[in-house]
Write a protein that holds these residues in place. Structure first.
Motif, mmCIF file in Angstrom:
data_model
loop_
_atom_site.group_PDB
_atom_site.id
_atom_site.type_symbol
_atom_site.label_atom_id
_atom_site.label_comp_id
_atom_site.label_asym_id
_atom_site.label_seq_id
_atom_site.Cartn_x
_atom_site.Cartn_y
_atom_site.Cartn_z
ATOM 1 N N SER A 243 51.259 47.917 40.336
ATOM 2 C CA SER A 243 49.882 48.061 40.817
ATOM 3 C C SER A 243 48.873 47.814 39.698
ATOM 4 C CB SER A 243 49.677 49.459 41.410
ATOM 5 O OG SER A 243 50.447 49.624 42.578
ATOM 6 N N ILE A 244 49.229 48.196 38.469
ATOM 7 C CA ILE A 244 48.347 47.902 37.332
ATOM 8 C C ILE A 244 48.200 46.398 37.163
ATOM 9 C CG2 ILE A 244 48.139 48.047 34.812
ATOM 10 C CD1 ILE A 244 49.493 50.802 34.995
ATOM 11 N N PHE A 245 49.314 45.684 37.302
ATOM 12 C CA PHE A 245 49.282 44.220 37.225
ATOM 13 C C PHE A 245 48.431 43.634 38.353
ATOM 14 C CE2 PHE A 245 51.209 40.220 38.777
ATOM 15 C CZ PHE A 245 50.936 39.405 37.689
ATOM 16 N N ILE A 246 48.631 44.117 39.580
ATOM 17 C CA ILE A 246 47.868 43.624 40.726
ATOM 18 C C ILE A 246 46.380 43.927 40.557
ATOM 19 C CG2 ILE A 246 47.460 43.905 43.207
ATOM 20 C CD1 ILE A 246 49.921 42.281 42.593
ATOM 21 N N GLY A 247 46.067 45.147 40.110
ATOM 22 C CA GLY A 247 44.662 45.520 39.913
ATOM 23 C C GLY A 247 43.976 44.659 38.875
ATOM 24 N N THR A 248 44.715 44.322 37.816
ATOM 25 C CA THR A 248 44.163 43.450 36.775
ATOM 26 C C THR A 248 43.922 42.042 37.313
ATOM 27 O OG1 THR A 248 45.386 44.704 35.101
ATOM 28 C CG2 THR A 248 44.530 42.548 34.451
ATOM 29 N N ILE A 249 44.889 41.521 38.042
ATOM 30 C CA ILE A 249 44.760 40.180 38.620
ATOM 31 C C ILE A 249 43.592 40.123 39.600
ATOM 32 C CG2 ILE A 249 45.862 38.482 40.135
ATOM 33 C CD1 ILE A 249 46.918 38.467 37.294
ATOM 34 N N GLN A 250 43.432 41.150 40.421
ATOM 35 C CA GLN A 250 42.347 41.151 41.405
ATOM 36 C C GLN A 250 40.974 41.220 40.742
ATOM 37 O OE1 GLN A 250 42.576 40.470 44.663
ATOM 38 N NE2 GLN A 250 44.721 40.101 44.132
ATOM 39 N N ALA A 251 40.863 41.947 39.636
ATOM 40 C CA ALA A 251 39.599 41.969 38.893
ATOM 41 C C ALA A 251 39.289 40.583 38.337
ATOM 42 C CB ALA A 251 39.669 42.995 37.763
ATOM 43 N N PHE A 252 40.327 39.927 37.821
ATOM 44 C CA PHE A 252 40.174 38.569 37.294
ATOM 45 C C PHE A 252 39.786 37.586 38.409
ATOM 46 C CE2 PHE A 252 42.507 34.505 37.100
ATOM 47 C CZ PHE A 252 41.789 33.879 36.096
ATOM 48 N N VAL A 253 40.482 37.651 39.543
ATOM 49 C CA VAL A 253 40.224 36.718 40.646
ATOM 50 C C VAL A 253 38.815 36.909 41.189
ATOM 51 C CG1 VAL A 253 40.863 36.133 43.017
ATOM 52 C CG2 VAL A 253 42.643 36.451 41.296
ATOM 53 N N PHE A 254 38.389 38.157 41.382
ATOM 54 C CA PHE A 254 37.050 38.413 41.919
ATOM 55 C C PHE A 254 35.977 37.866 40.988
ATOM 56 C CE2 PHE A 254 33.248 40.616 43.152
ATOM 57 C CZ PHE A 254 33.390 40.843 44.508
ATOM 58 N N THR A 255 36.144 38.092 39.682
ATOM 59 C CA THR A 255 35.158 37.612 38.713
ATOM 60 C C THR A 255 35.179 36.091 38.620
ATOM 61 O OG1 THR A 255 35.502 39.638 37.435
ATOM 62 C CG2 THR A 255 34.363 37.834 36.330
ATOM 63 N N MET A 256 36.352 35.509 38.643
ATOM 64 C CA MET A 256 36.486 34.057 38.598
ATOM 65 C C MET A 256 35.812 33.406 39.799
ATOM 66 S SD MET A 256 37.731 31.509 36.891
ATOM 67 C CE MET A 256 38.160 29.794 37.107
ATOM 68 N N LEU A 257 36.029 33.957 40.985
ATOM 69 C CA LEU A 257 35.405 33.405 42.189
ATOM 70 C C LEU A 257 33.891 33.593 42.165
ATOM 71 C CD1 LEU A 257 37.959 34.486 44.948
ATOM 72 C CD2 LEU A 257 37.546 32.185 44.060
ATOM 73 N N THR A 258 33.435 34.702 41.573
ATOM 74 C CA THR A 258 31.991 34.910 41.446
ATOM 75 C C THR A 258 31.345 33.788 40.638
ATOM 76 O OG1 THR A 258 32.188 37.320 41.612
ATOM 77 C CG2 THR A 258 30.205 36.453 40.533
ATOM 78 N N LEU A 259 31.924 33.485 39.497
ATOM 79 C CA LEU A 259 31.396 32.402 38.655
ATOM 80 C C LEU A 259 31.520 31.051 39.357
ATOM 81 C CD1 LEU A 259 32.846 33.566 35.228
ATOM 82 C CD2 LEU A 259 30.449 33.639 35.939
ATOM 83 N N LEU A 260 32.606 30.874 40.106
ATOM 84 C CA LEU A 260 32.794 29.619 40.835
ATOM 85 C C LEU A 260 31.745 29.453 41.918
ATOM 86 C CD1 LEU A 260 34.493 27.087 41.421
ATOM 87 C CD2 LEU A 260 35.901 28.503 42.933
ATOM 88 N N TYR A 261 31.461 30.499 42.670
ATOM 89 C CA TYR A 261 30.448 30.418 43.729
ATOM 90 C C TYR A 261 29.063 30.166 43.148
ATOM 91 C CZ TYR A 261 34.065 32.335 46.798
ATOM 92 O OH TYR A 261 35.222 32.549 47.517
#
Length: 272
Positions: A243-261
Motif C-alpha cells: 500500500s505504501i508503494f501504491i500510495g506513492t505511485i498514485q501521488a506521482f500519477v496525480f501530480t504528473m497528470l496535473t502538469l500534463l493537463y
C-alpha cells in the motif's frame, strides 16, 4: 463497513472524519516543509534540505517532460504541494485506525450536533431487529483520499485551474484544440475534456479506498482463531508495504497528470 461521522450544517452533510484528516494532512505537510527550509545551507545541507532539493529536481523533471521550463516553472510549487499532500493523505490510513462503538442514538452527538449517519443506521437496525440493541461502528481516522468527495475535489480544482489558464492565458490555442483536427471532432473533444476530472479523481480514490477495505478484511481474520491471527499479521505486513508503494505511485500519477493537463491547455501552441 464502518459508518462516517456525518453531521448536517446549513443543509449540507459534513463528514467530520474527512475534515479532520484533511487538517492533519495539511499540518504534516506544513511541518515537513518548515523543517526542510528552516536552516538552509549551501556548504552543509541537512537531510531535510537534501530531501527538499531532491523533490524539487524530481518535480522539475516532471514539468520538463510535459511542457517548456519557461511555462512550467510557475507550477513547480503547486506540483510539490500536490505530491506531498496526496502522499501524506494516502499514508494516514495505513498505520492505524480510530473506530468507536455507539450503542445509544442519544449519545451519537458531537459539538452539540447529532451524527445523522449513525442515527439513521441505528434506526434501520432497530426496524430489522427490534429486540436487539443496535451497535454502530464509527471510523474517525482514515486516509482522506479514500473518500470520493476529497479525491474528486482535488481533481475538480485541477480541472478549473488548467481550463481557466487555457481560456484566459492561451485563448486562441485553447478553443482551437476543440475543433482539432476537424470541426466535427468537437463532441469527441468535449467528452474527453469533461471525462478527465472523473478519471483523475476516481483513479486516486479507487486505489486508496480498495487498499483500506482490504486492510479491514485482513484484520477480521483474527476472529478465526490463532491460525487466522497469524495469517492476519503476515497479510497486514505484506499489504501495508504494498500500500505504501501504491500510495506513492498514485501521488506521482496525480501530480504528473496535473502538469500534463495544464500543458495541454495553458502551454498548448496554436498549431496543436
Amino acid at each position: 463497513m464502518h459508518e462516517a461521522p456525518i453531521i448536517k450544517l446549513g443543509g449540507l452533510n459534513i463528514d467530520l472524519s474527512i475534515v479532520f484528516m484533511l487538517i492533519v494532512s495539511c499540518v504534516i505537510v506544513f511541518i515537513i516543509a518548515r523543517l526542510a527550509t528552516r536552516n538552509l545551507s549551501v556548504e552543509n545541507p541537512g537531510k531535510m534540505q537534501n530531501f527538499l532539493e531532491w523533490l524539487v529536481e524530481f518535480v522539475r523533471g516532471l514539468s520538463n517532460s510535459t511542457m517548456d521550463w519557461k511555462k512550467g516553472k510557475p507550477f513547480i510549487s503547486l506540483a510539490m504541494t500536490l505530491i506531498m499532500f496526496i502522499f501524506v493523505s494516502n499514508m494516514l490510513g495505513l498505520p492505524f485506525g480510530v473506530v468507536t462503538d455507539v450503542h445509544d442514538a442519544e449519545k451519537a452527538q458531537i459539538f452539540g450536533q447529532p451524527l445523522v449517519s449513525v442515527t439513521e443506521k441505528m434506526e434501520a437496525i432497530h426496524k430489522q431487529h427490534p429486540n436487539e440493541e443496535p451497535e454502530v461502528e464509527v471510523a474517525w481516522w482514515k486516509s482522506p483520499t479514500a473518500d470520493a468527495s476529497a479525491s474528486m475535489a482535488l481533481a475538480i480544482m485541477v480541472f478549473l485551474l488548467s481550463h481557466g489558464l487555457g481560456m484566459f492565458k492561451n485563448t486562441r490555442a485553447y478553443f482551437k484544440h476543440y475543433v482539432h483536427p476537424y470541426p466535427y471532432f468537437l463532441p469527441i473533444n468535449l467528452i474527453e475534456t469533461f471525462s478527465k476530472p472523473l478519471t483523475h479523481g476516481m483513479r486516486l480514490f479507487g486505489n486508496i479506498f480498495a487498499g483500506e477495505v482490504l486492510i479491514t478484511v485482513i484484520l477480521r481474520l483474527t476472529s478465526l482463531g490463532p491460525v487466522g491471527g497469524v495469517f492476519s499479521v503476515i497479510g497486514l505486513i505484506v499489504w501495508q508495504a504494498f500500500s505504501i508503494f501504491i500510495g506513492t505511485i498514485q501521488a506521482f500519477v496525480f501530480t504528473m497528470l496535473t502538469l500534463l493537463y495544464i500543458s495541454q491547455t495553458y502551454a498548448a501552441e496554436d498549431d496543436h
